[in-house]
Design a protein around this motif. Sequence first.
Motif, PDB file in Angstrom:
ATOM      1  N   LYS A  43      29.236 -56.096  36.530  1.00  0.00           N
ATOM      2  CA  LYS A  43      29.491 -54.993  37.452  1.00  0.00           C
ATOM      3  C   LYS A  43      28.888 -55.241  38.835  1.00  0.00           C
ATOM      4  O   LYS A  43      29.128 -54.456  39.756  1.00  0.00           O
ATOM      5  CB  LYS A  43      28.925 -53.693  36.879  1.00  0.00           C
ATOM      6  CG  LYS A  43      29.572 -53.270  35.572  1.00  0.00           C
ATOM      7  CD  LYS A  43      28.966 -51.973  35.060  1.00  0.00           C
ATOM      8  CE  LYS A  43      29.591 -51.539  33.742  1.00  0.00           C
ATOM      9  NZ  LYS A  43      28.980 -50.285  33.233  1.00  0.00           N
ATOM     10  N   LEU A  44      28.115 -56.308  38.973  1.00  0.00           N
ATOM     11  CA  LEU A  44      27.402 -56.564  40.223  1.00  0.00           C
ATOM     12  C   LEU A  44      28.055 -57.645  41.075  1.00  0.00           C
ATOM     13  O   LEU A  44      27.576 -57.949  42.169  1.00  0.00           O
ATOM     14  CB  LEU A  44      25.950 -56.967  39.917  1.00  0.00           C
ATOM     15  CG  LEU A  44      25.139 -55.945  39.109  1.00  0.00           C
ATOM     16  CD1 LEU A  44      23.744 -56.498  38.802  1.00  0.00           C
ATOM     17  CD2 LEU A  44      25.034 -54.624  39.846  1.00  0.00           C
ATOM     18  N   CYS A  45      29.137 -58.215  40.573  1.00  0.00           N
ATOM     19  CA  CYS A  45      29.836 -59.253  41.330  1.00  0.00           C
ATOM     20  C   CYS A  45      30.692 -58.613  42.422  1.00  0.00           C
ATOM     21  O   CYS A  45      31.312 -57.565  42.212  1.00  0.00           O
ATOM     22  CB  CYS A  45      30.727 -60.084  40.413  1.00  0.00           C
ATOM     23  SG  CYS A  45      29.833 -60.974  39.124  1.00  0.00           S
ATOM     24  N   ALA A  46      30.728 -59.259  43.566  1.00  0.00           N
ATOM     25  CA  ALA A  46      31.577 -58.772  44.651  1.00  0.00           C
ATOM     26  C   ALA A  46      33.045 -58.940  44.268  1.00  0.00           C
ATOM     27  O   ALA A  46      33.388 -59.805  43.451  1.00  0.00           O
ATOM     28  CB  ALA A  46      31.271 -59.548  45.933  1.00  0.00           C
ATOM     29  N   PRO A  47      33.940 -58.124  44.822  1.00  0.00           N
ATOM     30  CA  PRO A  47      35.375 -58.254  44.516  1.00  0.00           C
ATOM     31  C   PRO A  47      35.872 -59.674  44.765  1.00  0.00           C
ATOM     32  O   PRO A  47      35.575 -60.291  45.791  1.00  0.00           O
ATOM     33  CB  PRO A  47      36.025 -57.262  45.492  1.00  0.00           C
ATOM     34  CG  PRO A  47      34.955 -56.238  45.753  1.00  0.00           C
ATOM     35  CD  PRO A  47      33.665 -57.010  45.745  1.00  0.00           C
ATOM     36  N   GLY A  48      36.579 -60.215  43.809  1.00  0.00           N
ATOM     37  CA  GLY A  48      37.121 -61.554  43.940  1.00  0.00           C
ATOM     38  C   GLY A  48      36.188 -62.659  43.491  1.00  0.00           C
ATOM     39  O   GLY A  48      36.579 -63.828  43.491  1.00  0.00           O
ATOM     40  N   ARG A  49      34.960 -62.316  43.102  1.00  0.00           N
ATOM     41  CA  ARG A  49      33.997 -63.323  42.648  1.00  0.00           C
ATOM     42  C   ARG A  49      33.724 -63.140  41.164  1.00  0.00           C
ATOM     43  O   ARG A  49      33.787 -62.025  40.639  1.00  0.00           O
ATOM     44  CB  ARG A  49      32.690 -63.239  43.434  1.00  0.00           C
ATOM     45  CG  ARG A  49      32.822 -63.677  44.889  1.00  0.00           C
ATOM     46  CD  ARG A  49      31.460 -63.679  45.571  1.00  0.00           C
ATOM     47  NE  ARG A  49      31.531 -64.182  46.930  1.00  0.00           N
ATOM     48  CZ  ARG A  49      31.403 -65.461  47.264  1.00  0.00           C
ATOM     49  NH1 ARG A  49      31.188 -66.359  46.309  1.00  0.00           N
ATOM     50  NH2 ARG A  49      31.466 -65.853  48.516  1.00  0.00           N
ATOM     51  N   ILE A  50      33.370 -64.242  40.517  1.00  0.00           N
ATOM     52  CA  ILE A  50      33.056 -64.189  39.093  1.00  0.00           C
ATOM     53  C   ILE A  50      31.569 -64.368  38.836  1.00  0.00           C
ATOM     54  O   ILE A  50      31.134 -64.317  37.687  1.00  0.00           O
ATOM     55  CB  ILE A  50      33.861 -65.255  38.311  1.00  0.00           C
ATOM     56  CG1 ILE A  50      33.537 -66.664  38.822  1.00  0.00           C
ATOM     57  CG2 ILE A  50      35.357 -64.969  38.399  1.00  0.00           C
ATOM     58  CD1 ILE A  50      34.182 -67.768  37.996  1.00  0.00           C
TER      59      ILE A  50
END
Length: 211
Positions: A43-50
């Motif tokens: 839930k802490l990853c930025a949009p578009g990142r894994i």
Amino acid sequence: MTDQTAIPVTYYHTPPKGRFYTIETDIRGGGKGHGLEIANENKLCAPGRIVMMPPNGNPDQYPEKPHLVHDPKSGRMPRDLEGLAGIWIVSEQAKQVFESVDPEGFAFTACDFTLSDGSPGPQRYLCGILRTLDALDEEASRLKIKVGDYVNGKYYSLAGGASLVFKEDVVGSAHIFQTPYSGETFCTRTFRDAVKAAGLTGVWLTDAAKC
């Protein structure tokens, strides 16, 4: 195939010892490690990142507070400095020492920390290095410089040993920094001495003149 070449760098003189150091988490000795997990990492990853990114100073960077959990079956309790998913995790004492020497060099995000019995653990923070300096004196240093399909066009490799000289006018009053061309973090003697004086655990410091 990626075209990558190593450019030899001339070694002109003996770098001054005890001026700059590499600083990293101490993984010597093997073993299971620290037994930490980030329960809400996805839930802490930025949009578009894994993968998660380290703290960048933006208070709204993470959509919710990071939640660390400790599994004693996976490893020991964390020391003052640990690494997880490429991010430093530091204790309250480490945070205070880091900020006392270079308050503008770091970003911290407070975490919830739950022990295996469900009770709260001691305060821990995610820690990010904010400062990047193109401060390496390439001509006076001994290292491998690889040129090719890298983020910034080249990469500093310390594999096999290196002797690094930094341009002190570029470093200026900074005590902690990274370069655009490697993943290492560097600090000054002042920062190293503060870490040593505080007795911080989990920190591995190597003289950059012979690393």
